[in-house]
Scaffold this motif. Structure first.
Motif, mmCIF file in Angstrom:
data_model
loop_
_atom_site.group_PDB
_atom_site.id
_atom_site.type_symbol
_atom_site.label_atom_id
_atom_site.label_comp_id
_atom_site.label_asym_id
_atom_site.label_seq_id
_atom_site.Cartn_x
_atom_site.Cartn_y
_atom_site.Cartn_z
ATOM 1 N N ALA A 64 0.833 -1.213 0.000
ATOM 2 C CA ALA A 64 0.000 0.000 0.000
ATOM 3 C C ALA A 64 0.861 1.252 0.000
ATOM 4 C CB ALA A 64 -0.935 -0.003 1.204
ATOM 5 N N TRP A 65 1.917 1.270 0.821
ATOM 6 C CA TRP A 65 2.795 2.449 0.857
ATOM 7 C C TRP A 65 3.412 2.714 -0.502
ATOM 8 C CZ3 TRP A 65 5.010 -0.077 5.786
ATOM 9 C CH2 TRP A 65 4.234 0.303 6.893
ATOM 10 N N SER A 66 3.723 1.673 -1.230
ATOM 11 C CA SER A 66 4.303 1.840 -2.556
ATOM 12 C C SER A 66 3.244 2.255 -3.582
ATOM 13 C CB SER A 66 4.973 0.529 -2.996
ATOM 14 O OG SER A 66 5.471 0.638 -4.308
ATOM 15 N N LEU A 67 2.137 1.522 -3.609
ATOM 16 C CA LEU A 67 1.083 1.798 -4.587
ATOM 17 C C LEU A 67 0.384 3.127 -4.317
ATOM 18 C CD1 LEU A 67 -0.528 -1.775 -4.758
ATOM 19 C CD2 LEU A 67 0.962 -0.710 -6.474
ATOM 20 N N GLY A 68 0.373 3.568 -3.067
ATOM 21 C CA GLY A 68 -0.315 4.808 -2.715
ATOM 22 C C GLY A 68 0.295 6.043 -3.344
ATOM 23 N N ARG A 69 1.542 5.920 -3.774
ATOM 24 C CA ARG A 69 2.173 7.060 -4.455
ATOM 25 C C ARG A 69 1.497 7.372 -5.777
ATOM 26 N NH1 ARG A 69 8.105 7.846 -3.338
ATOM 27 N NH2 ARG A 69 8.086 8.535 -5.500
ATOM 28 N N GLY A 70 0.877 6.361 -6.380
ATOM 29 C CA GLY A 70 0.220 6.574 -7.671
ATOM 30 C C GLY A 70 -1.290 6.532 -7.610
ATOM 31 N N SER A 71 -1.847 6.460 -6.405
ATOM 32 C CA SER A 71 -3.297 6.389 -6.244
ATOM 33 C C SER A 71 -3.739 7.324 -5.129
ATOM 34 C CB SER A 71 -3.732 4.947 -5.923
ATOM 35 O OG SER A 71 -5.087 4.906 -5.502
ATOM 36 N N ALA A 72 -4.415 8.384 -5.496
ATOM 37 C CA ALA A 72 -4.882 9.348 -4.497
ATOM 38 C C ALA A 72 -5.879 8.706 -3.542
ATOM 39 C CB ALA A 72 -5.526 10.546 -5.196
ATOM 40 N N ALA A 73 -6.743 7.838 -4.059
ATOM 41 C CA ALA A 73 -7.752 7.179 -3.221
ATOM 42 C C ALA A 73 -7.089 6.253 -2.211
ATOM 43 C CB ALA A 73 -8.731 6.400 -4.092
ATOM 44 N N LEU A 74 -6.077 5.515 -2.646
ATOM 45 C CA LEU A 74 -5.376 4.622 -1.728
ATOM 46 C C LEU A 74 -4.595 5.428 -0.691
ATOM 47 C CD1 LEU A 74 -4.637 1.790 -0.854
ATOM 48 C CD2 LEU A 74 -2.810 1.778 -2.573
ATOM 49 N N ALA A 75 -4.008 6.543 -1.108
ATOM 50 C CA ALA A 75 -3.271 7.396 -0.170
ATOM 51 C C ALA A 75 -4.187 7.899 0.945
ATOM 52 C CB ALA A 75 -2.647 8.577 -0.916
ATOM 53 N N VAL A 76 -5.415 8.251 0.601
ATOM 54 C CA VAL A 76 -6.385 8.696 1.608
ATOM 55 C C VAL A 76 -6.708 7.558 2.572
ATOM 56 C CG1 VAL A 76 -8.779 9.409 1.961
ATOM 57 C CG2 VAL A 76 -7.423 10.500 0.177
ATOM 58 N N ALA A 77 -6.909 6.360 2.031
ATOM 59 C CA ALA A 77 -7.221 5.202 2.871
ATOM 60 C C ALA A 77 -6.063 4.876 3.805
ATOM 61 C CB ALA A 77 -7.548 3.993 1.990
ATOM 62 N N ILE A 78 -4.846 4.998 3.301
ATOM 63 C CA ILE A 78 -3.664 4.740 4.130
ATOM 64 C C ILE A 78 -3.614 5.724 5.294
ATOM 65 C CG2 ILE A 78 -1.142 4.874 4.181
ATOM 66 C CD1 ILE A 78 -1.218 3.888 1.231
ATOM 67 N N GLU A 79 -3.836 6.985 5.004
ATOM 68 C CA GLU A 79 -3.809 8.011 6.058
ATOM 69 C C GLU A 79 -4.889 7.732 7.099
ATOM 70 O OE1 GLU A 79 -2.941 11.117 8.440
ATOM 71 O OE2 GLU A 79 -1.733 10.318 6.790
ATOM 72 N N GLU A 80 -6.073 7.334 6.656
ATOM 73 C CA GLU A 80 -7.173 7.029 7.576
ATOM 74 C C GLU A 80 -6.792 5.889 8.517
ATOM 75 O OE1 GLU A 80 -10.406 6.034 5.067
ATOM 76 O OE2 GLU A 80 -10.927 8.113 4.579
ATOM 77 N N GLN A 81 -6.250 4.823 7.952
ATOM 78 C CA GLN A 81 -5.927 3.646 8.753
ATOM 79 C C GLN A 81 -4.739 3.892 9.677
ATOM 80 O OE1 GLN A 81 -7.962 1.058 8.955
ATOM 81 N NE2 GLN A 81 -9.262 2.142 7.499
ATOM 82 N N MET A 82 -3.757 4.644 9.209
ATOM 83 C CA MET A 82 -2.626 4.982 10.083
ATOM 84 C C MET A 82 -3.096 5.862 11.235
ATOM 85 S SD MET A 82 0.546 5.584 7.413
ATOM 86 C CE MET A 82 1.726 5.883 8.733
ATOM 87 N N ALA A 83 -3.999 6.782 10.952
ATOM 88 C CA ALA A 83 -4.539 7.652 12.003
ATOM 89 C C ALA A 83 -5.326 6.831 13.027
ATOM 90 C CB ALA A 83 -5.430 8.729 11.392
ATOM 91 N N ALA A 84 -6.039 5.807 12.561
ATOM 92 C CA ALA A 84 -6.799 4.948 13.475
ATOM 93 C C ALA A 84 -5.853 4.184 14.399
ATOM 94 C CB ALA A 84 -7.665 3.971 12.683
ATOM 95 N N TRP A 85 -4.744 3.690 13.846
ATOM 96 C CA TRP A 85 -3.753 2.994 14.660
ATOM 97 C C TRP A 85 -3.105 3.947 15.672
ATOM 98 C CZ3 TRP A 85 -2.067 -1.617 16.057
ATOM 99 C CH2 TRP A 85 -2.473 -2.737 15.308
#
Length: 210
Positions: A115-136
């Motif tokens: 996800a960290w790698s693919l999120g660089r090319g996907s704005a939607a995935l980057a948002v999801a990553i930020e959400e989940q990291m914030a939850a942790w």
């Protein structure tokens, strides 16, 4: 003379078909990571044509984001249940460390790394990553704040310390995955570092993480 039996085909509902496709994506991601999700791989796992995957999934980007969210959110839910078995904040932090560094979490570590790698090319995935990291981060900060409230932890910035602990967990897990080693032996060292970060008595966390 017998007549051949005609097999009755059961047409699946859109909800059933969509569920099968999502389940196939979850299984692939657990085994081989998010990068293994393609129209062809999901179609093969679900036993349908690639066109049906495209029809029900909307787009591969959407399917990847959904798969990521479901897997990592489920992991956090499982960790919450484990940690809730302990009453003491130090014990809860120790339980969290040993749980997430366990080998049965390697599949989710792979999902995060991809996800960290693919999120660089996907704005939607980057948002999801930020959400989940914030939850942790919020989950870990909650444990630290409980420790401050009962006097077992002494730190003035639970939020920043939570981010630092999360980063250490991610780093150890990612390194172990890349090197093909086990992250579990690092639990005590991580717990010792956490004692310093949260201002706990030496051994109060590490002694429970061994």
């Amino acid at each position: 003379m017998s007549t051949p039996r005609t097999r009755t085909r059961t047409r699946k509902s859109p909800q059933q078909r969509s569920g099968e496709i999502r389940d196939a994506a979850l299984a692939i991601a657990r085994e081989d990571g998010l990068s293994a999700l393609t129209l062809r791989s999901v179609a093969a796992r679900a036993g349908v044509a690639s066109g049906l995957v495209a029809h029900y999934a909307g787009s591969m980007d959407e399917l990847v984001v959904h798969t990521f969210r479901e897997l990592v959110a489920s992991e956090l839910d499982e960790v919450r249940v484990e940690v809730a078995l302990e009453d003491d904040p130090a014990a809860r932090l120790a339980r969290m460390i040993t749980t997430v560094l366990g080998s049965d979490h390697d599949d989710i570590t792979l999902v995060w790394v991809d996800a960290w790698s693919l999120g660089r090319g996907s704005a939607a995935l980057a948002v999801a990553i930020e959400e989940q990291m914030a939850a942790w981060q919020a989950f870990i900060a909650g444990i630290i704040l409980d420790g401050r409230a009962d006097g077992s932890f002494r730190t003035d910035d639970a939020q920043a310390v939570a981010w630092q602990i999360l980063a250490m967990i991610d780093g150890i897990s990612a390194h172990a995955l890349t090197r093909g080693t086990d992250a579990a032996p690092f639990a005590v060292r991580l717990a010792q570092a956490c004692e310093t970060l949260v201002g706990a008595q030496p051994g109060s966390i590490a002694g429970l993480a061994g």
